[in-house]
Design a protein around this motif. Structure first.
Motif, PDB file in Angstrom:
ATOM      1  N   UNK A 352      61.966  18.215 -11.137  1.00  0.00           N
ATOM      2  CA  UNK A 352      60.980  17.928 -10.100  1.00  0.00           C
ATOM      3  C   UNK A 352      61.278  16.599  -9.412  1.00  0.00           C
ATOM      4  N   UNK A 353      61.713  15.618 -10.178  1.00  0.00           N
ATOM      5  CA  UNK A 353      62.038  14.315  -9.597  1.00  0.00           C
ATOM      6  C   UNK A 353      63.324  14.370  -8.781  1.00  0.00           C
ATOM      7  N   UNK A 354      64.281  15.173  -9.226  1.00  0.00           N
ATOM      8  CA  UNK A 354      65.569  15.265  -8.520  1.00  0.00           C
ATOM      9  C   UNK A 354      65.408  15.866  -7.123  1.00  0.00           C
ATOM     10  N   UNK A 433      46.859   7.461  -7.812  1.00  0.00           N
ATOM     11  CA  UNK A 433      47.663   7.971  -6.700  1.00  0.00           C
ATOM     12  C   UNK A 433      46.879   7.975  -5.389  1.00  0.00           C
ATOM     13  N   UNK A 434      45.562   7.903  -5.474  1.00  0.00           N
ATOM     14  CA  UNK A 434      44.710   7.870  -4.276  1.00  0.00           C
ATOM     15  C   UNK A 434      44.798   6.532  -3.552  1.00  0.00           C
ATOM     16  N   UNK A 435      45.206   5.484  -4.269  1.00  0.00           N
ATOM     17  CA  UNK A 435      45.033   4.130  -3.746  1.00  0.00           C
ATOM     18  C   UNK A 435      46.345   3.379  -3.517  1.00  0.00           C
ATOM     19  N   UNK A 548      56.152  10.902  -3.074  1.00  0.00           N
ATOM     20  CA  UNK A 548      57.115  11.751  -3.772  1.00  0.00           C
ATOM     21  C   UNK A 548      56.591  12.141  -5.156  1.00  0.00           C
ATOM     22  N   UNK A 549      55.972  11.184  -5.834  1.00  0.00           N
ATOM     23  CA  UNK A 549      55.419  11.506  -7.153  1.00  0.00           C
ATOM     24  C   UNK A 549      54.255  12.486  -7.030  1.00  0.00           C
ATOM     25  N   UNK A 550      53.433  12.339  -6.011  1.00  0.00           N
ATOM     26  CA  UNK A 550      52.318  13.281  -5.828  1.00  0.00           C
ATOM     27  C   UNK A 550      52.833  14.688  -5.528  1.00  0.00           C
ATOM     28  N   UNK A 551      53.907  14.777  -4.770  1.00  0.00           N
ATOM     29  CA  UNK A 551      54.479  16.098  -4.495  1.00  0.00           C
ATOM     30  C   UNK A 551      55.054  16.720  -5.766  1.00  0.00           C
ATOM     31  N   UNK A 552      55.732  15.902  -6.583  1.00  0.00           N
ATOM     32  CA  UNK A 552      56.257  16.409  -7.859  1.00  0.00           C
ATOM     33  C   UNK A 552      55.109  16.858  -8.757  1.00  0.00           C
ATOM     34  N   UNK A 553      54.045  16.064  -8.798  1.00  0.00           N
ATOM     35  CA  UNK A 553      52.873  16.409  -9.610  1.00  0.00           C
ATOM     36  C   UNK A 553      52.239  17.719  -9.138  1.00  0.00           C
ATOM     37  N   UNK A 554      52.079  17.870  -7.810  1.00  0.00           N
ATOM     38  CA  UNK A 554      51.466  19.082  -7.275  1.00  0.00           C
ATOM     39  C   UNK A 554      52.311  20.312  -7.601  1.00  0.00           C
ATOM     40  N   UNK A 555      53.639  20.179  -7.503  1.00  0.00           N
ATOM     41  CA  UNK A 555      54.530  21.299  -7.806  1.00  0.00           C
ATOM     42  C   UNK A 555      54.423  21.715  -9.267  1.00  0.00           C
ATOM     43  N   UNK A 556      54.423  20.731 -10.167  1.00  0.00           N
ATOM     44  CA  UNK A 556      54.339  21.037 -11.592  1.00  0.00           C
ATOM     45  C   UNK A 556      52.962  21.579 -11.964  1.00  0.00           C
ATOM     46  N   UNK A 577      51.718  15.830 -16.506  1.00  0.00           N
ATOM     47  CA  UNK A 577      51.128  14.647 -17.139  1.00  0.00           C
ATOM     48  C   UNK A 577      52.126  13.495 -17.174  1.00  0.00           C
ATOM     49  N   UNK A 578      53.389  13.819 -17.344  1.00  0.00           N
ATOM     50  CA  UNK A 578      54.420  12.777 -17.356  1.00  0.00           C
ATOM     51  C   UNK A 578      54.544  12.118 -15.984  1.00  0.00           C
ATOM     52  N   UNK A 579      54.410  12.903 -14.919  1.00  0.00           N
ATOM     53  CA  UNK A 579      54.442  12.315 -13.579  1.00  0.00           C
ATOM     54  C   UNK A 579      53.283  11.337 -13.415  1.00  0.00           C
ATOM     55  N   UNK A 580      52.117  11.733 -13.898  1.00  0.00           N
ATOM     56  CA  UNK A 580      50.971  10.821 -13.873  1.00  0.00           C
ATOM     57  C   UNK A 580      51.294   9.528 -14.602  1.00  0.00           C
ATOM     58  N   UNK A 581      51.923   9.642 -15.769  1.00  0.00           N
ATOM     59  CA  UNK A 581      52.258   8.448 -16.554  1.00  0.00           C
ATOM     60  C   UNK A 581      53.261   7.568 -15.812  1.00  0.00           C
TER      61      UNK A 581
END
Length: 739
Positions: A352-354, A433-435, A548-556, A577-581
């Motif tokens: 997801x990150x790649x 991620x909202x802020x 980018x992290x929010x997009x990875x999170x949404x995909x997962x 959850x790891x993306x959140x971390x």
């Protein structure tokens, strides 16, 4: 005295030291148990400090300090005379910030009252970005108004409860922790600069991936790529894990993630504190191995002693192989998942990150990974092509001392009913991620009270909505009957509370988002006097990274909802959850706290323990110690960014605009007396709310609902127990789960 006698008495002194250390630990545990018992007793509606104090062997003041709710009525407000008595702070030449009492006005420093503001009511939209609480400009002066029928201020009828005059325990003004301030004149002005030759810049190298295995120390299951092994680990000591893993994988590995079993806790019953047990496990004898001292540009060396997620770093005696033992719990709660599923989660995370970073590499921890990924979003062209400069050490120290993290607060009777009609949990999904859309950049500017007073109201309002950190004198309205808004320092290291007693005045530091909330909240504006301030230009240094992290999170998250294979659904959920971390701990890493180094010394070489070190553990062979080393020259230290995000998140717990739904959500949009607790991203109420939820970052998810009557929790442990019961009976209101 001859040498023999001298050495013999030294040995006796060491025994006494060890006995004192054990006794101190036992005493500390007893005192903690006593404080917990006092807190529980304070929940009884007829409890009195006069009866509890002799039973506890403490003074009345000590009992009230532990349970402020037991304070006599005469202490619930601060007398006007006491509020106006100036106290001369003790100067600290050359030692950085000068302290200022939280409850008393500093001498010689007058403040300028900030203008009252109101937020746009639903149906009247502002032209500006409204993606978080700090983004809406002031409109007209005066108290905020509520539109009839507005969902966020028209909740279910409150329980039959007459709220007390103050919804918070009284503030004990004489024992608050002092916060630092900026020195007057040129000495303070010199702080407003950047550290020379220290800049966050785009890296010119690619991180190297490390060979990783996943080990369940309870079952002995070891997963390496597509291979699974069964190990025999009767003791699960560090030496046994290292030697057994390298026996089945002779080519070696560089990282061992423990997925279950927590081997560092196996002898926890032999130590007064969990951290002592962890330190003993990490520092136990490891024949053939020694503590890693680092390699090449890798500065990570030595063990990291953490009560639940420690890191053990080892290298062969010949220095040929380096390996670290870590907990997978750094990334997410494994929740009983098999090592193979956890490995799949890391693979999904990497993929997801790649999609967003061609050179993405998973490092040992989410904070390391987050900061590395952020550096790869630093622009190579434009205004910040040379990177983002790091603040002066003085300002970094000021942010460290005056900018707290998430709000944690338990509100007890009589501020809430003794018997709650219900306990309802609302947790903000992927809240930080909202802020991240706006952060302070450029050279910071100092805004003194005189400078602020010289500005027009429009300029003052604009400054308060910008990225800033403000030294303020705050007065709670005389008719206030809701929860506190702004943090104030409480006794203890980096502890905060939120005064709400009507008419109370205190001095603190707060971020722009919280100042905005205090001035424009839906109940009643607070009086804010500006004493000093740090103001930045608005920028977007974190925006690309967080998108980018929010997009990875949404995909997962979508994979976790839609995948037909239960194992892959679990893996995708853990990866989300790891993306959140990564984002959460990446933001925390920007804060850059002063470092503490932990080390070990053989008992036979006790004189080699550093003179400024504190001994935190020992056994028959080694002494474990730690000592502070201050701030390092970290090119990625940006505490101003972390402080602004934390302030925004705390403000959103109180009031947050939902533009698409034309409404607001948050604790201040509930009836007085219905807020039971705050826990970082969550608020606990006595009744459900009609707050919208769309599974987006920052939305409030109803995660638990425990029907009453429920005895109001008197401690955090009781709150968490009730929370868990509520979660087991609550059916999700949506398919999205709050990370």
């Amino acid at each position: 005295m001859d040498a023999k006698t001298y050495n013999a008495q030294l040995a006796e002194l060491r025994v006494l030291r060890d006995d004192i250390k054990k006794s101190q630990a036992a005493l500390a545990k007893l005192e903690t148990d006593r404080a917990r018992q006092i807190t529980a007793l304070a929940g009884y509606e007829k409890a009195k400090a006069e009866r509890i104090a002799p039973a506890a062997g403490l003074s009345l003041a000590d009992v009230v300090a532990i349970a402020p709710i037991l304070a006599p009525d005469r202490l619930t407000t601060v007398p006007p005379a006491a509020q106006s008595i100036p106290v001369q702070p003790t100067p600290q030449p050359g030692a950085g910030p000068s302290p200022t009492s939280v409850a008393e006005e500093p001498p010689g420093r007058s403040g300028t009252v900030a203008p009252d503001t109101t937020r746009p009511t639903p149906g009247r939209h502002s032209e500006t970005n409204t993606s978080d609480t700090a983004s809406e400009p002031a409109s007209v002066a005066g108290p905020a108004t509520q539109t009839p029928g507005q969902r966020s201020t028209d909740p279910v009828a409150p329980p039959a409860l007459t709220p007390p005059t103050a919804l918070a325990p009284p503030v004990r003004t004489g024992e608050q922790r002092d916060l630092p301030g900026v020195p007057e004149g040129p000495d303070g002005d010199r702080w407003f600069a950047h550290t020379a030759n220290l800049t966050s810049a785009h890296p010119n190298f690619t991180q190297q991936a490390r060979s990783t295995v996943f080990l369940d120390t309870q079952t002995g299951v070891l997963v390496h790529r597509d291979q699974t092994f069964r190990l025999d680990l009767p003791t699960a000591s560090a030496a046994e894990i290292l030697n057994t893993v390298f026996h089945v994988l002779p080519d070696g590995v560089e990282r061992i993630y423990v997925t279950a079993g927590a081997p560092w806790h196996r002898q926890a019953d032999q130590y007064p504190f969990l951290k002592d047990a962890v330190g003993a496990w990490l520092n136990a004898s490891t024949p053939g191995w020694r503590t890693d001292t680092g390699r090449g540009k890798d500065r990570m060396a030595g063990h990291f002693v953490h009560p639940r997620n420690p890191v053990g770093r080892y290298q062969r005696e010949d220095g040929e192989q380096h390996v670290e033992i870590r907990s997978a719990g750094e990334w997410f709660d494994t929740d009983g998942a098999e090592p193979a599923i956890i490995r799949d989660a890391f693979v999904l995370l990497w993929k997801a990150l790649r999609r967003h970073w061609a050179d993405a590499v998973l490092m040992g921890s989410p904070s390391q990974t987050g900061r590395d990924l952020w550096t790869r979003t630093i622009p190579t062209k434009g205004q910040y092509a040379d990177g983002y400069p790091v603040l002066s050490e003085e300002l970094r120290g000021l942010f460290h001392a005056t900018a707290g993290q998430g709000r944690t607060e338990l509100i007890t009777p009589p501020c809430v009913p003794q018997q709650l009609p219900a306990l309802v949990e609302y947790d903000r999904t992927f809240a930080y991620a909202k802020h991240t859309w706006k952060s302070g950049v450029g050279t910071p500017r100092r805004v003194t009270a005189a400078t602020f007073a010289s500005w027009s109201q429009k300029e003052q309002t604009k400054a308060l909505f910008a990225c800033g950190h403000w030294h303020v004198r705050v007065t709670v309205p005389d008719t206030w009957n809701h929860v506190g808004i702004l943090p104030a320092p409480a006794p203890g290291d980096r502890a905060w509370h939120y005064p709400a007693a009507p008419g109370h005045t205190f001095t603190t530091w707060a971020g722009g988002p919280e100042i905005y909330t205090a001035l424009s909240n839906p109940v009643q504006p607070w009086k804010i006097e500006i004493l000093d301030g740090i103001l930045f230009d608005d920028g977007k240094p974190l925006d690309d990274w967080s998108k980018k992290l929010k997009e990875a999170w949404a995909s997962l998250t979508a994979q976790a909802d839609l995948n037909g294979d239960p194992a892959q659904r679990t893996a995708a959920h853990l990866a989300s959850r790891a993306v959140r971390a990564i984002l959460l701990y990446g933001i925390g890493a920007f804060a850059q706290r002063p470092r503490t180094v932990t080390g070990t010394t053989p008992r036979t070489a006790e004189r080699d323990v550093p003179t400024d070190a504190e001994i935190i553990g020992f056994n028959d062979e080694t002494i474990t110690w730690q000592r502070p080393t201050g701030f390092t020259r970290d090119p990625n230290a940006h505490p101003e960014w972390a402080a602004h995000i934390w302030s925004s998140a705390r403000a959103a717990l109180l009031s947050q605009r939902h533009r698409e739904d034309d409404t607001y959500a948050g604790a201040l949009h509930t009836p007085p007396g219905t807020v039971v607790a705050f826990r970082t991203d969550a608020v606990y109420l006595t009744q459900p709310q009609p707050w919208p939820y769309h599974g987006q970052p920052g939305d409030y998810l109803n995660k638990g609902h425990l029907t009453g009557p429920v005895t109001a929790p008197a401690s955090e442990d009781e709150l968490l127990a009730l929370r868990d019961r509520g979660r087991t009976t609550q059916q999700p209101t949506t398919t999205h789960e709050a990370p």
